[in-house]
Structures are given as C-alpha cells and as structure tokens.
Design a protein around this motif. Structure first.
Motif, short mmCIF file in Angstrom:
data_model
loop_
_atom_site.label_atom_id
_atom_site.label_comp_id
_atom_site.label_asym_id
_atom_site.label_seq_id
_atom_site.Cartn_x
_atom_site.Cartn_y
_atom_site.Cartn_z
N PRO A 49 0.67 -1.32 0.08
CA PRO A 49 -0.04 -0.01 0.04
C PRO A 49 1.04 1.11 0.00
CG PRO A 49 -0.55 -1.44 1.73
CD PRO A 49 0.67 -2.00 1.19
N LEU A 50 0.41 2.40 -0.84
CA LEU A 50 1.05 3.60 -0.84
C LEU A 50 0.35 4.68 -0.65
CD1 LEU A 50 3.59 5.18 -1.76
CD2 LEU A 50 2.74 4.87 -4.05
N LEU A 51 0.90 5.61 0.28
CA LEU A 51 0.10 6.76 0.45
C LEU A 51 0.78 7.83 -0.12
CD1 LEU A 51 -2.35 8.26 1.83
CD2 LEU A 51 -0.86 8.83 3.88
N ILE A 52 0.35 8.69 -0.97
CA ILE A 52 0.94 9.87 -1.44
C ILE A 52 0.32 11.06 -0.90
CG2 ILE A 52 1.42 11.26 -3.54
CD1 ILE A 52 1.04 8.79 -5.30
N VAL A 53 1.18 11.74 -0.14
CA VAL A 53 0.68 13.28 0.52
C VAL A 53 0.98 14.23 -0.31
CG1 VAL A 53 0.69 14.60 2.40
CG2 VAL A 53 1.00 11.80 2.58
N PHE A 54 0.20 15.20 -0.81
CA PHE A 54 0.49 16.22 -1.56
C PHE A 54 0.46 17.39 -0.61
CE2 PHE A 54 -1.31 13.41 -4.54
CZ PHE A 54 -0.67 13.28 -5.74
N TRP A 55 1.63 18.33 -0.50
CA TRP A 55 1.83 19.06 0.60
C TRP A 55 2.57 20.12 0.25
CZ3 TRP A 55 6.40 20.09 3.55
CH2 TRP A 55 7.54 19.45 2.98
N ALA A 56 2.82 21.28 0.99
CA ALA A 56 3.69 22.43 0.57
C ALA A 56 4.31 23.09 1.93
CB ALA A 56 3.06 23.51 -0.09
N GLN A 126 -4.06 22.53 -4.67
CA GLN A 126 -4.38 22.87 -3.20
C GLN A 126 -3.95 21.87 -2.27
OE1 GLN A 126 -8.74 22.79 -3.85
NE2 GLN A 126 -8.63 20.74 -2.92
N THR A 127 -3.54 22.26 -0.92
CA THR A 127 -3.22 21.08 -0.11
C THR A 127 -3.77 21.28 1.26
OG1 THR A 127 -1.30 22.82 0.49
CG2 THR A 127 -0.61 21.11 -1.17
N PRO A 128 -3.45 20.18 2.03
CA PRO A 128 -3.08 18.80 1.86
C PRO A 128 -3.94 17.96 1.13
CG PRO A 128 -3.91 19.01 3.91
CD PRO A 128 -4.02 20.40 3.50
N GLN A 129 -3.46 16.96 0.39
CA GLN A 129 -4.49 15.96 -0.10
C GLN A 129 -3.61 14.73 -0.23
OE1 GLN A 129 -6.34 17.19 -4.15
NE2 GLN A 129 -4.73 18.64 -4.12
N PHE A 130 -4.60 13.49 -0.23
CA PHE A 130 -3.69 12.06 0.09
C PHE A 130 -4.46 11.38 -1.32
CE2 PHE A 130 -4.40 14.47 3.69
CZ PHE A 130 -3.08 13.98 4.59
N LEU A 131 -3.63 10.40 -1.79
CA LEU A 131 -4.00 9.45 -2.67
C LEU A 131 -3.55 8.04 -1.93
CD1 LEU A 131 -3.04 10.19 -6.45
CD2 LEU A 131 -5.32 10.37 -5.33
N ASN A 144 -9.12 15.07 0.15
CA ASN A 144 -8.63 16.35 0.26
C ASN A 144 -8.97 17.06 1.53
OD1 ASN A 144 -8.15 16.45 -2.76
ND2 ASN A 144 -10.24 16.23 -2.85
N GLY A 145 -7.80 17.95 2.05
CA GLY A 145 -7.98 18.58 3.15
C GLY A 145 -7.27 17.65 4.57
N VAL A 146 -7.39 18.17 5.60
CA VAL A 146 -6.55 17.40 6.63
C VAL A 146 -7.33 15.94 6.76
CG1 VAL A 146 -6.10 17.28 9.14
CG2 VAL A 146 -5.95 19.28 7.71
#
Length: 163
Positions: A49-56, A126-131, A144-146
């Motif tokens: 399993p993989l979690l991609i966290v889109f952040w800044a 926009q951040t944060p986002q997760f796949l 999307n979001g926390v």
C-alpha cells in the motif's frame, strides 16, 4: 522547529475540500524524484500500500500533520506500508529540503518541479491532499484536506493484510 511552524501557520492558505479527478490507477511508469537525489519508480512500489501526500512547506495544516504521518509511517512501514510526501510544483526545492530536515521526516519526500506528476495524477494545486493506493496500484481513496490520523489509519489497515 516552533519558529518554522509559527511562520508556516502565518502563511497558511487554508484547507481544500473539493474532490480531485485522480486516476483509478498509479501508472507503473510514473516516478518520483526524491530530494536526496534518488528516483523512486512506481513499479518498484507495487505489492505494498502507498500513500501519496500532496503538501507544501507553506501549508500550515500540512506541516502540522507531518509529525503524526511520521509516527504512522514508523509504525506501519515494517508491515509493508509506504508513504511519499510529494511537494507541490510551486514549492521551491530548497524550502522542501529545509522542511524535511527540520521535521525529521522518515519517509521519502519528493519534488515535482515541472508539475508532471501533479498533472498526470489530476491533482488541483491545493494542499493537503492524499491518494491512497493499494498493493496492486489501484487508487482506493482520494482525500482532500486534513485527514485525521485515526481515520487515515483505519483506511490503511485493511490494505496491510494480516502482517
């Protein structure tokens, strides 16, 4: 670290709420450029399993949840879980690297300077986002979001099997 968190909180852009048009699978030919110079191929991440966290680095909610994500990664990585924090294209690599060092993140932190992955994955800026991606490469959740850590853990646990 407190100074960085305070500065980042002052620069916060807010939380995202809209759903993105993420693909149904992570393409095997996708790759992540990690700030330490490595390239991680999506094909090498299959089977877990993989979690991609889109952040800044300027996203206060992103920075605030990083310690919880780091702890979750340390707990679940031995069971086959992988996490990649992918900085948004507008985030300068030097700030991404500095944030990674200050926050002492144990998981790979990647950059996407030319926005190739963000465009390919259909992620709005926009951040944060997760796949959340299962072991076969299918996207099982877009958030999307926390993402409260207890709910995130509940989404990941079934993907780990009985290990």
């Amino acid at each position: 670290m407190r100074r960085l968190l305070t500065s980042v909180l002052a620069l916060s852009l807010g939380l995202g709420a809209a759903a993105s048009a993420a693909p149904s699978r992570l393409s095997e030919d996708a790759s992540f450029t990690v700030v330490d110079g490595r390239t991680l191929a999506a094909s090498a991440l299959r089977g877990q399993p993989l979690l991609i966290v889109f952040w800044a680095s300027t996203c206060a909610p992103c920075i605030a949840e990083m310690p919880d994500l780091a702890q979750l990664y340390k707990e679940l990585q031995p069971r086959g879980f992988e996490l990649i924090a992918l900085a948004m294209p507008y985030d300068p690599p030097n700030r991404v690297l500095a944030a990674r060092e200050v926050l002492e993140l144990p998981f790979p932190v990647a950059i996407d300077v030319n926005a190739k992955l963000v465009r390919r994955l259909g992620v709005p800026p926009q951040t944060p986002q997760f796949l959340l991606i299962d072991a076969s490469g299918d996207v099982v959740t877009v958030h999307n979001g926390v993402w409260p850590i207890d709910k995130l853990r509940a989404a990941i646990e079934p993907l780990l099997g009985n290990t």
